[in-house]
Design a protein around this motif. Structure first.
Motif, PDB file in Angstrom:
ATOM      1  N   UNK A 328      -9.275  10.420  21.020  1.00  0.00           N
ATOM      2  CA  UNK A 328      -8.913  11.834  21.150  1.00  0.00           C
ATOM      3  C   UNK A 328      -8.008  12.253  20.002  1.00  0.00           C
ATOM      4  N   UNK A 329      -7.829  13.552  19.868  1.00  0.00           N
ATOM      5  CA  UNK A 329      -6.997  14.074  18.778  1.00  0.00           C
ATOM      6  C   UNK A 329      -5.560  13.571  18.870  1.00  0.00           C
ATOM      7  N   UNK A 330      -5.014  13.553  20.088  1.00  0.00           N
ATOM      8  CA  UNK A 330      -3.632  13.088  20.230  1.00  0.00           C
ATOM      9  C   UNK A 330      -3.520  11.596  19.907  1.00  0.00           C
ATOM     10  N   UNK A 331      -4.523  10.811  20.282  1.00  0.00           N
ATOM     11  CA  UNK A 331      -4.497   9.384  19.953  1.00  0.00           C
ATOM     12  C   UNK A 331      -4.600   9.161  18.451  1.00  0.00           C
ATOM     13  N   UNK A 332      -5.452   9.931  17.793  1.00  0.00           N
ATOM     14  CA  UNK A 332      -5.567   9.807  16.334  1.00  0.00           C
ATOM     15  C   UNK A 332      -4.252  10.174  15.657  1.00  0.00           C
ATOM     16  N   UNK A 333      -3.611  11.250  16.118  1.00  0.00           N
ATOM     17  CA  UNK A 333      -2.334  11.643  15.523  1.00  0.00           C
ATOM     18  C   UNK A 333      -1.267  10.588  15.764  1.00  0.00           C
ATOM     19  N   UNK A 334      -1.278   9.974  16.935  1.00  0.00           N
ATOM     20  CA  UNK A 334      -0.295   8.935  17.229  1.00  0.00           C
ATOM     21  C   UNK A 334      -0.502   7.711  16.355  1.00  0.00           C
ATOM     22  N   UNK A 335      -1.757   7.368  16.095  1.00  0.00           N
ATOM     23  CA  UNK A 335      -2.037   6.233  15.214  1.00  0.00           C
ATOM     24  C   UNK A 335      -1.575   6.534  13.793  1.00  0.00           C
ATOM     25  N   UNK A 336      -1.864   7.733  13.300  1.00  0.00           N
ATOM     26  CA  UNK A 336      -1.430   8.093  11.943  1.00  0.00           C
ATOM     27  C   UNK A 336       0.085   8.110  11.858  1.00  0.00           C
ATOM     28  N   UNK A 337       0.748   8.639  12.889  1.00  0.00           N
ATOM     29  CA  UNK A 337       2.216   8.641  12.896  1.00  0.00           C
ATOM     30  C   UNK A 337       2.754   7.212  12.883  1.00  0.00           C
ATOM     31  N   UNK A 414      -3.149  16.903  25.044  1.00  0.00           N
ATOM     32  CA  UNK A 414      -2.878  17.686  23.835  1.00  0.00           C
ATOM     33  C   UNK A 414      -1.490  17.408  23.266  1.00  0.00           C
ATOM     34  N   UNK A 415      -0.485  17.271  24.134  1.00  0.00           N
ATOM     35  CA  UNK A 415       0.896  17.117  23.664  1.00  0.00           C
ATOM     36  C   UNK A 415       1.457  15.712  23.855  1.00  0.00           C
ATOM     37  N   UNK A 416       0.761  14.855  24.574  1.00  0.00           N
ATOM     38  CA  UNK A 416       1.262  13.505  24.778  1.00  0.00           C
ATOM     39  C   UNK A 416       1.902  13.328  26.141  1.00  0.00           C
ATOM     40  N   UNK A 417       2.124  12.052  26.512  1.00  0.00           N
ATOM     41  CA  UNK A 417       2.632  11.748  27.841  1.00  0.00           C
ATOM     42  C   UNK A 417       4.081  12.184  28.028  1.00  0.00           C
ATOM     43  N   UNK A 418       4.882  12.157  26.998  1.00  0.00           N
ATOM     44  CA  UNK A 418       6.298  12.511  27.151  1.00  0.00           C
ATOM     45  C   UNK A 418       6.456  13.973  27.543  1.00  0.00           C
ATOM     46  N   UNK A 419       5.780  14.856  26.851  1.00  0.00           N
ATOM     47  CA  UNK A 419       5.839  16.274  27.196  1.00  0.00           C
ATOM     48  C   UNK A 419       5.095  16.527  28.508  1.00  0.00           C
ATOM     49  N   UNK A 420       4.003  15.800  28.735  1.00  0.00           N
ATOM     50  CA  UNK A 420       3.298  15.942  29.996  1.00  0.00           C
ATOM     51  C   UNK A 420       4.168  15.577  31.186  1.00  0.00           C
ATOM     52  N   UNK A 421       4.983  14.518  31.056  1.00  0.00           N
ATOM     53  CA  UNK A 421       5.892  14.139  32.138  1.00  0.00           C
ATOM     54  C   UNK A 421       6.966  15.195  32.356  1.00  0.00           C
ATOM     55  N   UNK A 422       7.429  15.832  31.291  1.00  0.00           N
ATOM     56  CA  UNK A 422       8.424  16.903  31.460  1.00  0.00           C
ATOM     57  C   UNK A 422       7.854  18.044  32.292  1.00  0.00           C
ATOM     58  N   UNK A 842       2.350  13.616  19.597  1.00  0.00           N
ATOM     59  CA  UNK A 842       2.126  13.168  20.981  1.00  0.00           C
ATOM     60  C   UNK A 842       2.776  11.815  21.238  1.00  0.00           C
ATOM     61  N   UNK A 843       3.924  11.832  21.889  1.00  0.00           N
ATOM     62  CA  UNK A 843       4.665  10.605  22.167  1.00  0.00           C
ATOM     63  C   UNK A 843       4.369  10.125  23.583  1.00  0.00           C
ATOM     64  N   UNK A 844       4.584   8.837  23.800  1.00  0.00           N
ATOM     65  CA  UNK A 844       4.340   8.239  25.108  1.00  0.00           C
ATOM     66  C   UNK A 844       5.671   7.948  25.794  1.00  0.00           C
ATOM     67  N   UNK A 845       5.654   8.028  27.116  1.00  0.00           N
ATOM     68  CA  UNK A 845       6.828   7.710  27.930  1.00  0.00           C
ATOM     69  C   UNK A 845       6.353   7.448  29.347  1.00  0.00           C
ATOM     70  N   UNK A 846       7.124   6.643  30.080  1.00  0.00           N
ATOM     71  CA  UNK A 846       6.769   6.316  31.460  1.00  0.00           C
ATOM     72  C   UNK A 846       7.663   6.995  32.479  1.00  0.00           C
ATOM     73  N   UNK A 847       8.772   7.600  32.055  1.00  0.00           N
ATOM     74  CA  UNK A 847       9.662   8.291  32.984  1.00  0.00           C
ATOM     75  C   UNK A 847      10.433   9.349  32.210  1.00  0.00           C
ATOM     76  N   UNK A 848      11.379   9.999  32.890  1.00  0.00           N
ATOM     77  CA  UNK A 848      12.144  11.080  32.262  1.00  0.00           C
ATOM     78  C   UNK A 848      13.426  10.566  31.627  1.00  0.00           C
TER      79      UNK A 848
END
Length: 1024
Positions: A328-337, A414-422, A842-848
């Protein structure tokens, strides 16, 4: 393999591509739990209008058709071309970079040498410049500019003809491609954007960094800005091999190919018939209007795919229908980052990472691009969404969707798990506020309906002969108790029999909210494939490395030497930081003291005011002006606190970015929490407690008499303080979140148009030709995401949670105001993320993070403060003691509230002799009343505390102890009863683990059997 065609129907037909029809009829397919990204990463559910160019299959040998070496063979031919043919601005800029690098290493020998370097007449300079040019644009052909949203710009006359030619040529070839999403060849997708200034002197670092990026497998292409001649964009594309390489290193979970002969274990359960009946009954009920339509959001449809960590060795196990859309687009951006963070720009251990290049000014910005415009000329219902950003705007960020559930899976994608969890936490918090708001509203309505029948309000309104002592000693006169009738009725709205019940309810509510959020978070982490995800070892902060580069020790995780901070140095810096925190807290207390002095002065002025209306309502006037001034001080100090917290956090030199963010968040919370609630604590627990009595008042600086509470209690002052600050702060925060970015973006667009208009006027051009901006230019003109990430967003909501729970006994409407604000807040944040901000990484996170611990601390503090508010600030305990110890119902069996409180006001008011102080001779006006439990002037010990005072004090202390132990016991019991993870989720996880092992065995067996059959060897059905 059948390639995906872009429609849902063809996707469903491909589900059983490895199973025969007879097997499908014999066996039922497994319906596992819903997973957000499984098969959807392959674009089976991409928006309709972008599928036609995203679903082009690639051959296994997906290599560039033209290699840099082929282009380099034409360098001698380019050297003899006319200079006009080399007038491309991008190529000139590459040559200038090459000359600047040469000038940094060698001294200018002659003027002719520098001139030849500038004109690219040197054969070596030209060869290297052209080499860099073709290395960066291996397959660049024509400029791609197609359909986007309605953002236009008036172009300069010098570049208008060239841009129009590019647009015309592209519209003739691929008119449907969105502008700014692909390279010039119309095939390679842009995964990341780097921005730098041509005038920047740090050319060597940038060129080395970009060369190393190409060595890592990334493709780069440069493009000048259409709005600023000094800005250059570097477009980055990650090829398939590079994506696979780093996806394996980062353990990214991708959809795993599974067989369809595993039966659904739920269909054989004992309760299957019961669940079937429930579904039938639910189908008869009307549709929930808050749910999103799955037809409008095809990306949220359930799939039957499981996921596993990606592996190139077992690539045949994964469902790869389309290489373009497998990641996905967010995964590609995360790999490039990930690559950008680990690429060097100089020799040295710490000379790497895009963050350092952004810090030293080599690059101006780095961000993944938005997926096109968020608006369309055609309605989404008939023409579909043109991209995911458009889909998010129409189904989430629009104000018309305020009552709908949030598309969390699409937000996460679209925005990643960190923003999705927020947003998941914010939505969960808002939903949990609904029962709290309803109960608070019922308590308020109860007070409103019983306002006129309250015995205390009746006695105050009918006390026409009760003379109260003057509020000041110079210009104030005695006043009648009945003058404060309105004040007493308003107090009953918030201080009634339902106050204790609501305080207990909110304490339990806070526990239930946090415990059920744990369960919700567990479900989200499972659906989003975060159960087995472990956060990568973070890179050290550049400031930490620069400070402690001479001290090294071996990292116990990586086994490599790295800088470290000695314990003594860390302790000394922590002590300095703690001292700074206490100093700022003392500054807050000083500001509160200034507000207290203002209230004392205002009390005397309003009590002796010439205007009768103000004089009669001096309590409201004093409290209202004090709250407004306090709010202005709070907002002014917040600006100072942010700078101080930033300074103290940098002084500590945290090791990683997450440590820095946690330290900064904790300081900001402490500062703003104390700043916001210090005046509220003063009104709740100190106002009127040390005022003294008539004839012996306590004075501040021997000048101003301390403020007293109203005869009906101090709770109305606390309620007014909370209501005004809560409403004004929410309005201000909403303006700063949305209004300020809107004004900034409008001002930047206005400056661009003004500059272009001036240049057009200088050139003598009167014709306005408008050319569409590419997506990277539009994103550059947007505002970057807050430098502190989601700290400000969480901080605002956590402070609101504190206001909603800590003093909720004094203001039962706080949950309702918070609910209304959060409904607006969700759409404000959504609109801001989708339309006003650049797309964050798109950053990843498991909690807040640290915020959960802060919320738990607020929940504990809320129990204590509400116990003290009810016992000390409210009049509940004095009324309770009077009703069961001194009232008319003591010796009777019935205990009606109004009957038992008859005579309560007379019992709570003491008598003072004004004859000596005011020289009063008439008997009827010689004595005045004041609120306290003291003996009369004619008693053996005048003005001494009565027995009723000690009874009330003992009851208050007993209530605090009983209330706290009872509520804490209930909270602990509820936390014990509610498990952190649902049992059904545990079963699904164990079931999935078992099925994953079975599928891997079967897939490997099938692969080996195919290999043996292909090689002509005999094979068996058992495991080889």
């Amino acid at each position: 393999m059948v390639h995906h065609s872009g429609s849902i129907q063809s996707f469903k037909q491909q589900k059983g591509m490895h199973t025969s029809i007879s097997e499908i009829l014999k066996e039922k397919t497994l319906k596992p739990s819903r997973r957000s990204l499984p098969c959807l990463a392959q674009s089976q559910t991409h928006p309709q209008n972008i599928n036609h160019f995203l679903s082009m299959p690639l051959t296994p040998d997906d290599k560039p058709q033209t290699h840099p070496q082929d282009h380099l063979q034409s360098v001698p031919q380019l050297q003899v071309q006319d200079q006009a043919q080399l007038a491309d601005p991008w190529l000139q800029h590459q040559a200038q970079d090459h000359c600047q690098i040469q000038a940094q290493h060698t001294q200018p020998l002659t003027h002719s040498h520098s001139t030849s370097c500038t004109l690219i007449s040197s054969k070596t300079g030209l060869a290297e410049a052209v080499k860099d040019h073709y290395e960066e644009e291996a397959e660049a052909s024509t400029y791609e500019a197609g359909r986007t949203d309605e953002s236009f710009l008036i172009q300069k006359p010098a570049t208008r003809a060239k841009l129009e030619a590019r647009v015309d040529s592209l519209q003739g070839t691929n008119p449907g491609q969105p502008s700014g999403l692909l390279f010039r060849d119309g095939k390679k997708r842009i995964d990341y954007i780097l921005v730098y200034k041509k005038s920047s002197p740090l050319v060597e670092k940038r060129v080395t960094f970009e060369r190393n990026l190409r060595a890592e497998g990334l493709m780069l292409e440069k493009e000048p800005s259409l709005t600023n001649t000094d800005i250059m964009f570097v477009k980055i594309h990650a090829p398939w091999d590079t994506l696979c390489k780093y996806a394996e290193q980062m353990n990214i979970r991708m959809p795993f190919r599974k067989k369809s002969y595993f039966t659904d274990w739920k269909s054989k359960a004992m309760g299957s018939r019961f669940h079937l009946r429930c579904r039938q009954i639910k189908s008869w009920l009307p549709r929930n209007p808050m749910k999103l339509d799955k037809e409008a959001l095809p990306d949220l449809e359930e799939t039957d795919c499981y996921t596993a960590p990606f592996s190139r060795a077992r690539m045949h196990h994964f469902t790869i229908n389309n290489r373009h859309t497998f990641f996905s687009n967010s995964t590609r951006s995360r790999i490039v980052h990930h690559v950008l963070q680990r690429t060097k720009y100089e020799d040295g251990k710490s000379k790497m990472g895009i963050n350092r290049l952004l810090g030293n000014g080599t690059y101006e910005a780095a961000f993944p691009p938005h997926e096109g415009g968020y608006k369309s000329r055609h309605p989404i219902k008939t023409h579909g969404a043109q991209n995911h950003r458009h889909l998010l705007y129409e189904r989430w960020a629009r104000w018309g969707m305020w009552y709908k559930y949030q598309p969390l899976d699409l937000i996460r994608r679209y925005f990643g798990e960190k923003i999705g969890l927020y947003f998941a936490w914010l939505g969960w918090y808002t939903g949990m506020l609904i029962p709290a708001a309803l109960v608070g509203l019922l308590v308020f309505l109860y007070g409103f309906l019983t306002m006129d029948t309250s015995q205390v309000s009746k006695e105050i309104c009918e006390a026409n002969t009760t003379i109260m002592c003057p509020m000041c000693e110079e210009n104030c006169n005695p006043w009648k108790l009945s003058d404060s009738c309105v004040y007493a009725k308003v107090t009953h709205l918030f201080d009634n029999g339902g106050t204790v019940f609501f305080a207990i309810f909110m304490a339990i509510w806070a526990t239930v909210f946090l415990e059920f959020w744990k369960r919700r978070r567990a479900e989200l982490t499972y659906d989003w494939d975060l159960i087995d995800w472990e956060e990568e070892e973070e890179n050290l902060r550049p400031q930490f490395e620069a400070k402690y580069s001479r001290l090294e020790r071996v990292n116990p995780i990586s086994g490599k030497p790295e800088p470290f901070q000695p314990f003594t140095d860390k302790l000394s810096r922590l002590m300095v930081s703690v001292s700074g925190i206490f100093f700022m807290i003392s500054l807050v207390l000083t500001a509160v003291f200034a507000v207290v002095v203002f209230r004392l002065i205002a009390m005397e002025k309003f009590a002796s005011f010439d205007w009768e209306f103000v004089k009669k309502n001096w309590q409201f006037a004093t409290s209202g002006t004090g709250v407004c001034i306090n709010f202005m001080i709070i907002m002014s100090l917040n600006v100072v606190y942010e700078k101080v917290a930033y300074l103290l956090t940098n002084l500590e030199h945290p090791r990683t970015e997450s440590e820095w963010e946690n330290s900064f968040a904790l300081k900001m919370f402490l500062f703003q929490f104390v700043n916001l609630n210090s005046s509220t604590f003063y009104i709740a627990f100190f106002l009127g407690r040390f005022a003294g009595r008539p004839g012996k008042y306590n004075k501040l600086f021997n000048r101003w008499r301390l403020e007293e509470c109203h005869p009906s209690g101090c709770l109305i002052d606390l309620c007014l303080q909370m209501g005004v600050i809560m409403v004004l702060k929410q309005i201000w925060n909403n303006f700063m979140e949305l209004g300020y970015p809107l004004l900034q973006n409008w001002w930047s667009r206005r400056k661009i148009k003004q500059t272009e208009r001036e240049e057009r006027t200088r050139g003598g051009q009167n014709v306005e030709n408008k050319v569409q901006l590419p997506q990277w230019d539009k994103d550059w003109n947007l505002q970057p995401m807050n430098a502190h990430g989601l700290v400000d967003e969480y901080l605002e909501m956590v402070l609101q949670f504190g206001f909603t729970t800590i003093f909720v006994a004094a203001f039962p409407l706080a949950p309702l105001l918070a609910l209304l604000n959060n409904i607006i807040e969700i759409r404000l944040d959504a609109y801001k993320f989708v339309t006003q901000w650049r797309r964050p990484m798109p950053a990843r996170a498991t909690d807040i993070g640290i915020w959960y611990g802060i919320l738990e601390g607020i929940g504990v503090l809320a129990v204590i403060t509400n116990a003290f508010v009810i016992a000390i600030t409210s009049d509940y305990i004095p009324r309770f003691v009077y009703a069961f110890r001194y009232g008319p119902c003591v010796d009777k069996e019935y205990h009606h509230e109004n009957r038992c409180l008859q005579g309560y006001m007379n019992s709570s008011l003491s008598v003072f002799d004004m004859g000596v102080r005011w020289n009063v001779s008439e008997e009827q006006s010689r004595y005045c009343r004041y609120r306290d439990y003291r003996a009369s002037p004619w008693s053996p010990v005048p003005y001494d505390f009565t027995l009723q005072f000690w009874h009330v004090l003992a009851a208050r202390l007993a209530f605090i102890i009983v209330f706290e132990h009872l509520v804490f016991g209930i909270k602990s019991f509820i936390a014990y009863l509610i498990p952190d993870m649902p049992k059904s989720l545990c079963d699904r996880m164990r079931r999935e683990k078992y099925l994953m092992q079975e599928m891997m065995y079967e897939a490997e067996l099938e692969h080996l059997q195919k290999e043996r059959k292909k090689n002509g060897r005999r094979y068996h059905h058992e495991w080889p």
